[in-house]
Scaffold this motif. Sequence first.
Motif, short mmCIF file in Angstrom:
data_model
loop_
_atom_site.label_atom_id
_atom_site.label_comp_id
_atom_site.label_asym_id
_atom_site.label_seq_id
_atom_site.Cartn_x
_atom_site.Cartn_y
_atom_site.Cartn_z
N THR A 21 0.71 -1.11 -0.15
CA THR A 21 0.11 -0.01 0.00
C THR A 21 0.82 1.13 0.01
O THR A 21 2.23 1.29 0.37
CB THR A 21 -1.07 -0.14 1.17
N SER A 22 0.29 2.36 -0.17
CA SER A 22 1.11 3.61 -0.16
C SER A 22 1.46 3.93 1.40
O SER A 22 2.57 4.74 1.41
CB SER A 22 0.34 4.72 -1.09
N GLN A 23 0.58 3.92 2.11
CA GLN A 23 0.79 4.58 3.34
C GLN A 23 0.25 3.41 4.46
O GLN A 23 -0.61 2.77 4.32
CB GLN A 23 -0.03 5.77 3.66
N VAL A 24 0.87 3.64 5.67
CA VAL A 24 0.37 2.87 6.73
C VAL A 24 0.38 4.20 8.11
O VAL A 24 1.53 4.53 8.24
CB VAL A 24 1.00 1.47 7.40
N GLU A 25 -0.68 4.07 8.63
CA GLU A 25 -0.56 4.91 10.01
C GLU A 25 -1.07 4.13 11.35
O GLU A 25 -2.19 3.52 11.26
CB GLU A 25 -1.39 6.02 9.71
N ILE A 26 -0.35 4.28 12.30
CA ILE A 26 -0.70 3.58 13.59
C ILE A 26 -1.49 4.63 14.57
O ILE A 26 -0.97 5.73 14.71
CB ILE A 26 0.42 3.14 14.42
N LEU A 27 -2.73 4.29 14.94
CA LEU A 27 -3.54 5.33 15.42
C LEU A 27 -3.55 5.18 17.17
O LEU A 27 -3.41 3.95 17.44
CB LEU A 27 -4.99 5.01 14.96
N PRO A 28 -3.20 6.08 17.70
CA PRO A 28 -3.18 6.13 19.05
C PRO A 28 -4.44 5.74 19.79
O PRO A 28 -4.57 5.28 20.81
CB PRO A 28 -2.73 7.47 19.66
N SER A 29 -5.76 6.19 19.25
CA SER A 29 -7.02 5.70 19.81
C SER A 29 -7.95 5.50 18.58
O SER A 29 -7.67 5.84 17.44
CB SER A 29 -7.46 6.69 20.67
N LEU A 30 -9.23 5.04 18.95
CA LEU A 30 -10.06 4.85 17.77
C LEU A 30 -11.18 5.58 18.31
O LEU A 30 -12.44 5.21 18.48
CB LEU A 30 -10.65 3.24 18.28
N SER A 31 -11.10 6.92 18.19
CA SER A 31 -12.14 8.18 18.62
C SER A 31 -12.95 8.16 17.09
O SER A 31 -12.62 7.62 16.16
CB SER A 31 -11.31 9.25 18.94
N GLU A 32 -14.12 8.77 17.24
CA GLU A 32 -14.80 9.08 16.26
C GLU A 32 -14.19 10.09 15.19
O GLU A 32 -14.16 9.89 13.98
CB GLU A 32 -16.10 9.82 16.55
N CYS B 57 6.84 5.02 -9.50
CA CYS B 57 6.67 3.75 -8.52
C CYS B 57 5.25 3.59 -8.20
O CYS B 57 4.92 2.73 -7.31
CB CYS B 57 7.39 3.77 -7.38
N TRP B 58 4.32 4.65 -8.57
CA TRP B 58 3.03 4.31 -8.46
C TRP B 58 2.35 4.43 -6.93
O TRP B 58 1.20 4.36 -6.71
CB TRP B 58 2.15 3.19 -8.95
N VAL B 59 3.30 4.75 -6.15
CA VAL B 59 3.06 5.16 -4.81
C VAL B 59 2.50 6.42 -4.44
O VAL B 59 3.12 7.60 -5.03
CB VAL B 59 4.39 4.88 -3.80
N TYR B 60 1.39 6.61 -3.64
CA TYR B 60 0.81 7.94 -3.28
C TYR B 60 1.70 8.55 -2.25
O TYR B 60 1.69 8.04 -1.17
CB TYR B 60 -0.31 7.87 -3.13
N THR B 61 2.24 9.93 -2.43
CA THR B 61 2.75 10.71 -1.39
C THR B 61 2.61 12.22 -1.59
O THR B 61 2.21 12.60 -2.65
CB THR B 61 4.26 10.49 -1.26
N LYS B 62 2.63 12.99 -0.60
CA LYS B 62 2.45 14.11 -0.68
C LYS B 62 3.61 14.94 -1.06
O LYS B 62 3.56 16.43 -1.53
CB LYS B 62 2.09 14.70 1.05
N ASP B 63 4.84 14.58 -1.45
CA ASP B 63 5.63 15.17 -1.93
C ASP B 63 5.79 15.22 -3.71
O ASP B 63 6.68 15.85 -4.06
CB ASP B 63 7.25 14.83 -1.39
N VAL B 64 4.94 14.39 -4.18
CA VAL B 64 5.12 14.44 -5.57
C VAL B 64 4.67 15.79 -6.11
O VAL B 64 3.66 16.34 -5.68
CB VAL B 64 3.94 13.45 -6.03
N GLY B 65 5.32 16.52 -6.98
CA GLY B 65 5.17 17.79 -7.33
C GLY B 65 6.00 18.79 -6.71
O GLY B 65 5.88 19.73 -7.10
N SER B 66 6.93 18.34 -5.84
CA SER B 66 7.69 19.22 -5.37
C SER B 66 9.18 19.43 -5.92
O SER B 66 10.05 20.13 -5.38
CB SER B 66 8.11 19.13 -3.85
N PHE B 67 9.44 18.56 -6.92
CA PHE B 67 10.77 18.77 -7.51
C PHE B 67 10.53 19.60 -8.94
O PHE B 67 9.87 18.87 -9.66
CB PHE B 67 11.33 17.30 -7.63
N GLY B 68 11.19 20.59 -9.33
CA GLY B 68 10.98 21.21 -10.47
C GLY B 68 11.35 20.46 -11.55
O GLY B 68 10.82 20.43 -12.79
N ASP B 69 12.85 19.79 -11.38
CA ASP B 69 13.26 18.94 -12.62
C ASP B 69 12.35 17.75 -13.02
O ASP B 69 12.39 17.16 -14.00
CB ASP B 69 14.85 18.75 -12.28
#
Length: 147
Positions: free
Chosen positions: A63-74, A109-121
Motif C-alpha cells: 500500500t502507499s501508506q500505513v498509520e498507527i492510530l493512538p486511539s479509535l475515537s470518532e 513507482c505508483w506510490v501516493y505521497t504528499k511530496d509528488v510535485g515538489s521537484f521542479g526537474d
Amino acid sequence: MLVNQLRSEVNKILENARTGKLIGASLDAKVYLHAENPDTVSKLKELASATNDADALHRLFITSQVEILPSLSEETTSGVSYAGKFSDPRTGEIWIGVTRADGMKCERCWVYTKDVGSFGDHPTLCSRCHGVIDLQPQASPAAAAVA
C-alpha cells in the motif's frame, strides 16, 4: 508478531475496498492500524518506520501508506469506510481501517505521497524516485553519438 496473518486480514479489507470502488489497486490505499496491547503497538510503530525501506509496513502490505492510530475515537475513524479486525492471543486485537491514500501518485513507482510535485526537474516523482533518478549516470554526448 504475526505479520503474515495480519497482512492476510489487511488484504481482505483491501479487497472489500476494491470491490466497493474506493480503490483500484492496493497502492491507492492507506491502511490504519490500532492495537491496545502496548507490545503490539511498539512493534507496529517499529515496522511502520523501518529504516530498511523494504521492511516498512506499507511495503509489506503493498500500500502507499500505513498509520498507527493512538486511539479509535470518532474523530480518527470518521473517514474510514472499510474496516475489520485481526485477533491473536499473542498480539491481542488489532483494528484495521482502509481509506484512499493521501497525496498524488508517483509516475515511476505508483506510490501516493504528499511530496509528488515538489521537484521542479521531475514534478511527477516522489522523493524516493527523485533520489534514484538523480543518482543515474548521465550519458555523455559522445557516447550518444556513437549509439
